[in-house]
Design an enzyme around this catalytic site. Structure first.
Site, short mmCIF file in Angstrom:
data_model
loop_
_atom_site.label_atom_id
_atom_site.label_comp_id
_atom_site.label_asym_id
_atom_site.label_seq_id
_atom_site.Cartn_x
_atom_site.Cartn_y
_atom_site.Cartn_z
N ASP A 154 41.36 82.84 38.72
CA ASP A 154 41.53 82.53 40.14
C ASP A 154 42.95 82.90 40.57
OD1 ASP A 154 40.74 81.64 42.62
OD2 ASP A 154 41.13 79.54 42.22
N HIS A 201 48.02 80.56 52.82
CA HIS A 201 47.54 79.43 52.02
C HIS A 201 48.64 78.91 51.10
CE1 HIS A 201 44.99 76.85 49.59
NE2 HIS A 201 45.31 77.53 48.52
N ARG A 205 54.85 70.17 48.11
CA ARG A 205 56.24 70.18 47.63
C ARG A 205 57.23 70.01 48.77
NH1 ARG A 205 54.25 74.51 44.92
NH2 ARG A 205 55.37 75.81 46.39
N GLU A 235 37.22 75.47 49.05
CA GLU A 235 38.17 76.56 49.22
C GLU A 235 37.36 77.79 49.57
OE1 GLU A 235 40.68 76.75 45.66
OE2 GLU A 235 42.17 75.54 46.73
N GLU A 271 36.83 81.37 49.64
CA GLU A 271 37.36 82.51 48.87
C GLU A 271 36.30 83.61 48.78
OE1 GLU A 271 39.14 81.71 45.06
OE2 GLU A 271 39.70 79.65 45.58
N GLN A 303 44.02 67.00 41.52
CA GLN A 303 44.89 68.18 41.40
C GLN A 303 46.37 67.82 41.52
OE1 GLN A 303 44.05 71.11 44.45
NE2 GLN A 303 45.69 72.48 43.82
N TYR A 351 48.66 68.65 38.06
CA TYR A 351 48.97 70.08 38.00
C TYR A 351 50.35 70.41 37.44
CZ TYR A 351 52.12 70.65 42.07
OH TYR A 351 53.17 70.61 42.93
N LYS A 373 39.75 71.24 39.54
CA LYS A 373 39.19 72.53 39.94
C LYS A 373 37.92 72.91 39.18
CE LYS A 373 42.46 74.14 42.69
NZ LYS A 373 42.18 74.69 44.01
N THR A 416 42.16 80.76 48.01
CA THR A 416 41.78 80.38 49.38
C THR A 416 42.34 81.38 50.38
OG1 THR A 416 41.86 78.10 48.69
CG2 THR A 416 41.87 78.50 51.06
CA CA Z 1 40.87 78.47 44.15
#
Ligand code: CA
Length: 428
Positions: free
Chosen positions: A135, A142, A151, A208, A210, A249, A253, A262, A358
């Site tokens: 991915d 995005h 963040r 998402e 995609e 997530q 992460y 995910k 995304t």
């Molecule tokens: Ca993704």
């Protein structure tokens, strides 16, 4: 080899509804179960499914070098491994067989009985046995939005992002075809006020929006694919909903990246639309500044103009459109992703799948996830029934669509849908 199947003036003797995603210029590839419970590789024109195994057995691919059982399989992997020349010969031949001026099959009711199916007589399966799923994170909008939310808005884009098509290795076992229900995942979330982590059904379940591309076997281990030849190894694309649990997530992460937030499910549209069919819709991508390193420098139009949308349909309700985006917004092209993926000698195999990440556009209504659309829950999205959503609720069905259109043809992907079921009860 000419892409004669792309000729927009060709008409078919099959019925094709107006605005169909599947005119005779599309000729996607998929795998389905027939009414007799036989699995076969097929294509689709209008609302007719075409059994390529039966077509081959009855001699319609004569003159093309194909093994006898190439279409009598439960995945397209072997056919994809045959390479681009074979894909083109087969797609051009299918175009020829269903051309309105060709009587061979058109006037043979006995053969038609064996080859043609209504959509209600078949059940679509996964089109490929996905060996490895990667991915990417290739939409600048995005990455900027997520960086701001997770963040720091001042430094939303990390310094590597403009130099590297960022990606991670996902999990292929949980990739499912459109229509498969998805259980809300259970998992950990960040502790509140320094206590223990939370645990239970995800409260921030998201989609998402995609696209994903599927490769053929491209390079031996240790060898690389140059950017100029990358697109030769891309068989085609599907629409891809990479379901994400944002609370899981956000807690897990750091430092290694996405994991259980995910890998519980990713849904794909079941028909692979070939890169060849999308050739008329090539467009230039965004200007890249700074200029990428030489192995990532591309020439010509390497993006594709594919309109994308995501809709939410509550239980017993109607669809509401929540996002409209476009594949052309991708900062890093598929060719750049593939060149980058192999620059270290990593080998790609037939049936590997690469998610784009995304696809968010520049405006708030073009963001490709609820995380961004609702700005992490601060801005509820109204639905037609008067309710609102910040994330996906139990009983909601997410419906994605994608198509390319010009003044002559429309090449579409059909639908990519999935309904969210309540989380399973866990016992300890
Ligand atoms: Ca993704």
């Amino acid at each position: 080899m000419p892409l004669s199947a792309n000729n927009p003036s060709i008409k078919t003797w099959l019925n094709v509804p107006e605005h169909s995603d599947f005119p005779i210029q599309n000729i996607p590839f998929g795998v389905f179960l027939t009414r007799d419970d036989i699995i076969t590789i097929g294509t689709r024109i209008g609302d007719t499914a075409i059994d390529l195994g039966a077509l081959h057995q009855l001699g319609y691919f004569e003159g093309i070098e194909l093994t006898d059982d190439i279409f009598l399989q439960d995945s397209l992997n072997d056919f994809i491994a045959d390479g681009r020349k074979t894909w083109r010969l087969v797609r051009n031949r299918i175009s020829d067989i269903f051309n309105q001026d060709n009587p061979k099959l058109r006037d043979n009711p006995e053969h038609k009985e064996k080859i043609l199916f209504g959509l209600d007589e078949i059940e679509m399966q996964l089109p490929v046995d996905v060996g490895d799923y990667t991915d990417f994170y290739a939409s600048k909008e995005h990455a900027t939005n997520v960086g701001s939310l997770f963040r720091d808005p001042e430094n939303a884009l990390l310094p590597n992002w403009l130099h590297i098509p960022i990606g991670y290795h996902g999990r292929s076992s949980s990739i499912v075809p459109s229509g498969t229900p998805i259980y809300r995942p259970n998992g950990q979330s960040a502790p509140k006020d320094g206590g223990s982590p939370g645990f239970g059904p995800s409260k921030l379940l998201d989609f998402e929006l995609e696209m994903a591309f599927i490769t053929t076997a491209a390079n031996d281990l240790g060898k690389t694919i140059s950017i100029n030849e990358a697109s030769e190894y891309i068989f085609g694309l599907v629409l891809f909903n990479d379901w994400s649990a944002r609370d899981i997530q956000a807690w897990e992460y750091i430092p290694l990246g996405p994991f259980l937030g995910k890998n519980f499910a990713s849904t794909i549209s079941p028909w692979i639309v070939t890169l060849d069919a999308l050739e008329p819709f090539r467009v230039a991508g965004p200007q890249q500044n700074p200029v990428p390193l030489p192995y990532l420098q591309q020439t010509g139009a390497q993006n594709y103009d594919i309109s994308l949308e995501a809709n939410i349909m509550p239980e017993n309700g109607n669809e509401s459109l929540v996002c409209r985006s476009n594949f052309k917004y991708m900062y890093w092209s598929m060719a750049q992703q593939l060149a980058h993926h192999t620059v270290n000698g990593c080998n790609l195999r037939s049936g590997d799948m690469m998610g784009s990440g995304t696809i968010s556009g520049p405006t708030p209504d073009s963001y490709g996830s609820m995380l961004e659309l609702s700005w992490r829950g601060q801005k509820p999205i109204p639905l037609n029934d008067g309710s609102t959503r910040t994330f996906i609720q139990d009983g909601d069905t997410v419906i994605m669509r994608a198509y390319s259109q010009n003044d002559q043809i429309r090449i579409g992907f059909g639908e990519c849908t999935g309904k969210i079921l309540p989380a399973r009860q866990l016992e300890f």
